[in-house]
Design an enzyme around this catalytic site. Structure first.
Site, PDB file in Angstrom:
ATOM      1  N   LYS A 179       0.940  -1.444   0.060  1.00  0.00           N
ATOM      2  CA  LYS A 179       0.219   0.021   0.442  1.00  0.00           C
ATOM      3  C   LYS A 179       0.691   1.168  -0.054  1.00  0.00           C
ATOM      4  CE  LYS A 179      -0.615  -0.178   5.354  1.00  0.00           C
ATOM      5  NZ  LYS A 179       0.386   1.719   5.726  1.00  0.00           N
ATOM      6  N   LYS A 208       0.765  -1.016  10.134  1.00  0.00           N
ATOM      7  CA  LYS A 208       2.175   0.279   9.163  1.00  0.00           C
ATOM      8  C   LYS A 208       1.396   0.940   9.191  1.00  0.00           C
ATOM      9  CE  LYS A 208       4.880  -4.063   9.137  1.00  0.00           C
ATOM     10  NZ  LYS A 208       4.289  -4.734  10.393  1.00  0.00           N
ATOM     11  N   ASP A 209       2.471   2.632   9.085  1.00  0.00           N
ATOM     12  CA  ASP A 209       2.566   3.423   8.429  1.00  0.00           C
ATOM     13  C   ASP A 209       1.921   4.006   7.610  1.00  0.00           C
ATOM     14  OD1 ASP A 209       5.260   3.048  10.062  1.00  0.00           O
ATOM     15  OD2 ASP A 209       5.100   5.346  10.822  1.00  0.00           O
ATOM     16  N   LYS A 210       1.439   5.318   8.084  1.00  0.00           N
ATOM     17  CA  LYS A 210       0.149   5.602   6.770  1.00  0.00           C
ATOM     18  C   LYS A 210       0.656   6.213   5.281  1.00  0.00           C
ATOM     19  CE  LYS A 210      -3.641   8.929   5.595  1.00  0.00           C
ATOM     20  NZ  LYS A 210      -4.818   9.980   5.997  1.00  0.00           N
TER      21      LYS A 210
END
Length: 603
Positions: A179, A208-210
């Site tokens: 993503k 997970k981090d955006k």
């Protein structure tokens, strides 16, 4: 603490005009308000811009077996070719097939019944498979001599006996989720919506981090890859691939850590030799394993303050803090809603649609207050998703942990103390032991752990234990009474490494002329043969590319903080100054160009 155990709206009607802030000093130094104050190194450090673009931040999950997860294959394999071929000879009329497709689209409560007395077992099986191939939410059962088909979301289905699976020893499908600039949970929700499946069916090891390009594994029970075959075309900034069957689902925390590749732009240090010294020192000494600012939410909503009130069982103050008005909230509809609440406390008017609103924590809480008639505050708070409520508690735990670590560093440095707690295996060990005179010299600093306060953990057998008591007492919390009859507000506690050393570190210094260039190549970039090569003729900017691995729950921003010797908030300020400077320069250039155009006309 019982005196604060308020279960009515006694204090709710006292309007709170500002959303709770961590500390008056937090505007200038948000790190200090949550205990992030120390560095291991004493070098001068340097400025740089982190996460200027989300493409500057690549994250690849490290699975529990130590392998780094990569997206390398976008195809949808067929794990049972024979079964697929049998679907072409399914004994159904075109009319029935059309009705099945219509039912899949309309979600009606219609019942489609197919006589089955004259069908062989193989034919009945092929019908079940064919129905599933149209829509996984179509449920087919053999009842009283006929195959009865209804639309029933898969999350609500309790019987799946007719479903045959290619490998009964591996009932789960595992795939890699890639993503870009999207939250993990938001991405899973989007996938579930497109596949018409409940998001609770998907399992993953971590969020997970955006702001980045990330890869991680996801599992789901008995769903074949062909269900995902059009997903990559339908979802933007999301790709799935590397499908395989597996024996068990993923669980939260079931990973070793994450592999990072980060581009730090426009660094201010001139000496490349000093960069090498700083990186080498970082590898050898590691960094303080602080909980980063992300743990505490936005700077204007002090999640740890809400957590403190919840642990004090001061439900009214917790609700006031969550529903407090703040003019800095970016969503206009939410500002209007909270402004109306703090002025009137008229829930019925607020929720009747007069003020447009969307799903949010605040709206969930208001609905809870309405449902429980503003008398059962514990019940009202329960309307907020459990994971969100736990985040408040964990934020408070994390703040205490950070403050204890900082005090320890100020008092003892990184010395190993008699009575400290340690673990034998830093990659996978939940058993803790005490440091003694006999074993002290055999223990490394990265084995030392400090507890997050709770009712089911050990504390160090030295004066650090009293530090925990004192900090909690300052907030009216008894260290020996952290178990509450409402389970959601009890904290068992946990352990966290004091110092972490980054693994498999690699770095390179780069020069570039365009501030917006992307030098990092993600997994999807490689699949698409996108070459992200920096071009530099003037060496206008200097950047640092860092690649390293961290154990789970360690923050890359805290690792960068140590090597740059700058707080994250200072780097953000520097970033904003750079943007402002760039904006000012562009304005000047545009004005000069306009003047030149006018002069050309005059001449």
């Amino acid at each position: 603490m019982d005196s604060n155990n308020k279960t009515s709206m006694e204090n709710i009607n006292e309007p709170v005009r500002k959303r709770m802030r961590p500390d008056p000093s937090s505007d200038n130094n948000p790190e200090e308000s949550v205990g992030i104050t120390q560095f291991l190194s004493n070098h001068d450090g340097f400025d740089g811009i982190i996460k200027y673009r989300y493409s500057d931040f690549l994250v690849n999950e490290i699975s529990s077996d130590g392998s780094i997860i990569h997206l390398t294959d976008l195809s949808c394999p067929n794990f049972d070719q024979n079964k697929s071929n049998s679907l072409t000879n399914v004994p159904l009329s075109e009319e029935i097939i059309d009705r099945l497709k219509t039912l899949s689209q309309t979600h009606d409560k219609d019942l489609i019944s197919i006589p089955a007395n004259d069908l062989t077992k193989e034919q009945r099986t092929s019908i079940h498979h064919f129905v599933r191939s149209i829509d996984i939410n179509l449920k087919s059962e053999l009842i009283n001599g006929s195959i009865q088909i209804t639309y029933q979301p898969i999350a609500n289905q309790t019987r799946r006996s007719t479903e045959q699976w290619p490998d009964k020893t591996k009932p789960y499908l595992k795939f890699v989720l890639y993503k870009e600039n999207r939250d993990t949970m938001d991405t899973i929700q989007s996938i579930g919506a497109l596949l018409n499946m409940n998001t609770s069916l998907f399992q993953y090891a971590g969020i997970k981090d955006k702001r980045g390009k990330t890869c991680q594994e996801v599992t789901i029970h008995k769903v074949l890859p062909n269900k995902f075959k059009n997903l990559n075309q339908r979802l933007s900034a999301v790709k799935v691939g590397n499908f395989q069957l597996c024996q068990n689902p993923l669980r939260l925390g079931q990973l070793q850590g994450n592999r990072f590749e980060i581009f730090i732009r426009n660094i201010s240090i001139e000496s490349n030799e000093n960069i090498q010294i700083y990186v080498t020192n970082w590898i050898e000494k590691g960094f303080i394993n602080y909980f980063g600012l992300q743990r505490f939410g936005s700077r204007t909503l002090a999640t740890q303050t809400v957590g403190k009130y919840l642990l004090q069982h001061d439900w009214s103050q917790a609700i006031n803090a969550i529903l407090a008005y703040d003019e800095t909230i970016t969503q206009e509809w939410l500002r209007n809603l909270l402004n109306q609440w703090n002025k009137t406390h008229d829930i019925k008017t607020i929720l009747d649609g007069t003020i447009p609103y969307r799903r949010s924590i605040e709206v969930d809480l208001l609905r809870g207050l309405q449902k429980h008639d503003q008398t059962n505050l514990i019940g009202a708070l329960s309307s907020i998703p459990r994971n969100t409520r736990l985040l408040y508690l964990h934020a408070y735990q994390s703040m205490i942990w950070n403050k204890i670590v900082s005090k320890r560093l100020i008092t003892y440095g990184n010395e190993i103390l008699i009575g400290d707690l340690y673990i034998n295996d830093i990659t996978n060990d939940t058993n803790v032991f005490y440091v003694t005179e006999n074993n002290r010299n055999n223990i490394k600093i990265e084995q030392i752990v400090l507890p997050l306060p709770g009712y089911d953990i050990k504390y160090p057998l030295n004066d650090i234990h009293s530090w925990y008591k004192d900090l909690l007492n300052e907030d009216g919390i008894n260290i020996d009474q952290m178990k509450y009859h409402v389970k959601d507000y009890s904290l068992p506690g946990n352990y966290r490494q004091f110092i972490v050393r980054p693994g498999q570190v690699d770095y390179r210094i780069v020069y570039y002329d365009n501030i917006n260039e992307d030098p990092l190549q993600s997994d999807y970039d490689r699949l698409m043969n996108h070459n992200n090569n920096l071009k530099s003729e003037l060496n206008t900017y200097k950047g640092l590319i860092l690649a390293f691995s961290l154990p789970k729950s360690s923050y890359a921003t805290m690792a960068l903080r140590e090597i740059l010797h700058r707080n994250e908030s200072k780097l953000q300020t520097h970033h904003q100054q750079q943007e402002q400077s760039s904006l000012t320069n562009e304005t000047i250039i545009n004005q000069e160009e306009e003047i030149e155009e006018i002069e050309d006309v005059v001449l």
